[in-house]
Write an enzyme that holds these catalytic residues in place. Structure first.
Site, PDB file in Angstrom:
ATOM      1  N   HIS A  39      -8.376  -3.927   9.244  1.00 55.13           N
ATOM      2  CA  HIS A  39      -7.986  -3.723   7.841  1.00 55.13           C
ATOM      3  C   HIS A  39      -6.765  -4.568   7.496  1.00 55.13           C
ATOM      4  O   HIS A  39      -5.992  -4.979   8.356  1.00 55.13           O
ATOM      5  CB  HIS A  39      -7.771  -2.237   7.528  1.00 55.13           C
ATOM      6  CG  HIS A  39      -6.521  -1.610   8.074  1.00 55.13           C
ATOM      7  ND1 HIS A  39      -6.409  -0.263   8.310  1.00 55.13           N
ATOM      8  CD2 HIS A  39      -5.315  -2.120   8.431  1.00 55.13           C
ATOM      9  CE1 HIS A  39      -5.202   0.021   8.753  1.00 55.13           C
ATOM     10  NE2 HIS A  39      -4.516  -1.088   8.846  1.00 55.13           N
ATOM     11  N   GLU A  42      -9.943  -0.930   4.045  1.00 54.13           N
ATOM     12  CA  GLU A  42     -10.641  -0.491   5.243  1.00 54.13           C
ATOM     13  C   GLU A  42     -12.035  -1.117   5.290  1.00 54.13           C
ATOM     14  O   GLU A  42     -12.616  -1.419   4.229  1.00 54.13           O
ATOM     15  CB  GLU A  42     -10.796   1.038   5.203  1.00 54.13           C
ATOM     16  CG  GLU A  42      -9.485   1.805   5.137  1.00 54.13           C
ATOM     17  CD  GLU A  42      -8.802   1.922   6.487  1.00 54.13           C
ATOM     18  OE1 GLU A  42      -8.805   0.953   7.279  1.00 54.13           O
ATOM     19  OE2 GLU A  42      -8.244   2.987   6.753  1.00 54.13           O
ATOM     20  N   ASN A  66      -8.621  -1.864  13.198  1.00 51.10           N
ATOM     21  CA  ASN A  66     -10.022  -1.994  12.792  1.00 51.10           C
ATOM     22  C   ASN A  66     -10.234  -3.208  11.886  1.00 51.10           C
ATOM     23  O   ASN A  66     -11.250  -3.322  11.224  1.00 51.10           O
ATOM     24  CB  ASN A  66     -10.482  -0.716  12.069  1.00 51.10           C
ATOM     25  CG  ASN A  66      -9.645  -0.422  10.830  1.00 51.10           C
ATOM     26  OD1 ASN A  66      -8.670  -1.130  10.557  1.00 51.10           O
ATOM     27  ND2 ASN A  66     -10.016   0.597  10.088  1.00 51.10           N
ATOM     28  N   ASP A  77       0.839  -1.206   0.000  1.00 53.29           N
ATOM     29  CA  ASP A  77       0.000   0.000   0.000  1.00 53.29           C
ATOM     30  C   ASP A  77       0.866   1.246   0.000  1.00 53.29           C
ATOM     31  O   ASP A  77       2.054   1.190   0.279  1.00 53.29           O
ATOM     32  CB  ASP A  77      -0.986  -0.002   1.183  1.00 53.29           C
ATOM     33  CG  ASP A  77      -0.342  -0.405   2.507  1.00 53.29           C
ATOM     34  OD1 ASP A  77       0.893  -0.404   2.603  1.00 53.29           O
ATOM     35  OD2 ASP A  77      -1.082  -0.730   3.440  1.00 53.29           O
TER      36      ASP A  77
HETATM   37  C1  F6R Z   1       1.108  -1.358   6.482  1.00 48.61           C
HETATM   38  C2  F6R Z   1      -0.271  -1.808   6.380  1.00 48.61           C
HETATM   39  C3  F6R Z   1      -1.204  -1.858   7.530  1.00 48.61           C
HETATM   40  C4  F6R Z   1      -0.573  -2.388   8.812  1.00 48.61           C
HETATM   41  C5  F6R Z   1      -1.592  -2.422   9.953  1.00 48.61           C
HETATM   42  C6  F6R Z   1      -0.945  -2.795  11.266  1.00 48.61           C
HETATM   43  O1  F6R Z   1       1.738  -1.406   5.184  1.00 48.61           O
HETATM   44  O2  F6R Z   1      -0.662  -2.135   5.315  1.00 48.61           O
HETATM   45  O3  F6R Z   1      -2.302  -2.648   7.164  1.00 48.61           O
HETATM   46  O4  F6R Z   1      -0.066  -3.669   8.588  1.00 48.61           O
HETATM   47  O5  F6R Z   1      -2.199  -1.183  10.101  1.00 48.61           O
HETATM   48  O6  F6R Z   1      -0.032  -1.791  11.613  1.00 48.61           O
HETATM   49  P1  F6R Z   1       0.984  -1.975  12.828  1.00 48.61           P
HETATM   50  O7  F6R Z   1       1.856  -3.120  12.476  1.00 48.61           O
HETATM   51  O8  F6R Z   1       1.758  -0.674  12.872  1.00 48.61           O
HETATM   52  O9  F6R Z   1       0.160  -2.228  14.043  1.00 48.61           O
END
Ligand code: F6R
Length: 229
Positions: free
Chosen positions: A130, A135, A128, A69
Site C-alpha cells: 500500500h 490498500e 502489502n 492519510d
Molecule cells: C503512513 C503511511 C503508510 C506507511 C507504510 C509503511 O502515513 O501512509 O503507508 O508509509 O505502511 O509503514 P512503516 O514505515 O511503519 O513500515
C-alpha cells in the site's frame, strides 16, 4: 521508467541520503508542497532534517506539509491521530510554515489543486504494497477517499500504538494524487520489505500492489541493504 535507485548500508545512511534530497528540493523551491508519510521508516530522515533546520542549513518556513492519510473517527486531540504524528515528527521540529490537513476528501483535493499539486511525495512502503492507505486493490486513478484498513495494515499499525486499538477506517490521499506528484521518494528499510519492494519494482503493474504504479512517476527509491539483497 524514470527510476533512481540508491542502496545504502543501513537505515541511518538512508536517512542521510533522503534528507539530502528533501533539503535540496526545499532549497530549490522554498514553497514546495511535500506529501508527508508517517510510519516508522521516515522518522530517522525527519530527525536528520530537524537537525539541519535547527542549524540553519535549510529553511522550511515557506514549505507545505500535505497530510498523506488519517484514521477515521478519532476525537480531536486523540494521540493516535496521524496529523498529530506528522506535526510532532515533521512540522514542528523542521519549522514547516504551512499544513494542508486531510479531513474531508473533496475539500483536500480542491485545496491541493489550488496550491498546484505535490512537488515531492515522501512515502513509505506498506507490507502489502500500500501507499498511504491505498490498500490493495487500488487502481492508479483511485481518488482521495475513505477506506477500510486491511488485516495486514491493521497488524503493522498495531506497532505504532502499543496497548491501544488501531482504528479500522481511514482517509487517504488517492493514488491519482500520489502519481501526479512531480517527484516521488520511496523509503524502504528492513528485510521484511525485501520481497514487496522487488515485486513493486519488477513485478507486473497491478492494483493488487499499488506501489507497482510508482514506476509511472519520477521515482527515487532509497533502501538499505537489508531491504534489497
Ligand atoms: C503512513 C503511511 C503508510 C506507511 C507504510 C509503511 O502515513 O501512509 O503507508 O508509509 O505502511 O509503514 P512503516 O514505515 O511503519 O513500515
Amino acid at each position: 521508467m524514470n527510476l533512481t535507485l540508491q542502496i545504502l548500508n543501513d537505515a541511518q545512511a538512508v536517512a542521510g541520503c533522503a534528507a539530502d534530497l528533501i533539503a535540496a528540493q526545499v532549497q530549490e523551491k522554498p514553497d514546495s508542497r511535500l506529501l508527508v508519510a508517517t510510519g516508522q521508516t521516515p522518522m530517522a530522515t525527519y530527525e536528520e532534517l530537524a537537525r539541519r533546520a535547527e542549524s540553519g542549513a535549510v529553511d522550511f518556513s515557506r514549505a507545505w506539509a500535505v497530510q498523506l492519510d488519517e484514521y477515521s473517527g478519532l476525537a480531536e486531540g486523540d494521540p493516535r491521530s496521524l496529523k498529530g504524528w506528522m506535526e510532532r515528527s515533521f512540522v514542528v521540529p523542521l519549522g514547516v510554515g504551512n499544513v494542508l490537513p486531510l479531513t474531508e476528501p473533496a475539500a483536500y483535493d480542491r485545496e491541493l489543486a489550488a496550491l498546484g499539486g505535490i512537488d515531492l511525495a515522501i512515502l513509505g512502503l506498506g507490507p502489502n504494497g500500500h501507499l498511504g492507505f491505498n490498500e490493495p486493490p487500488s487502481p492508479p486513478d483511485a481518488p482521495t477517499r475513505a477506506v477500510q484498513l486491511t488485516p495486514e495494515s491493521l497488524a503493522s499499525n498495531r506497532a505504532y500504538w502499543p496497548g491501544q486499538a488501531v482504528p479500522t477506517g481511514a482517509v487517504t490521499a488517492g493514488m491519482s494524487t500520489i502519481l501526479a506528484a512531480q517527484r516521488v521518494l520511496l523509503l524502504v528499510t528492513g528485510e521484511h520489505k525485501r520481497d514487496i519492494l522487488q515485486r513493486a519494482l519488477h513485478g507486473p503493474e497491478t492494483p493488487l500492489l499499488p506501489a507497482s504504479f510508482l514506476r509511472r512517476t519520477a521515482l527515487t527509491v532509497i533502501a538499505d541493504r537489508a531491504a534489497w539483497c
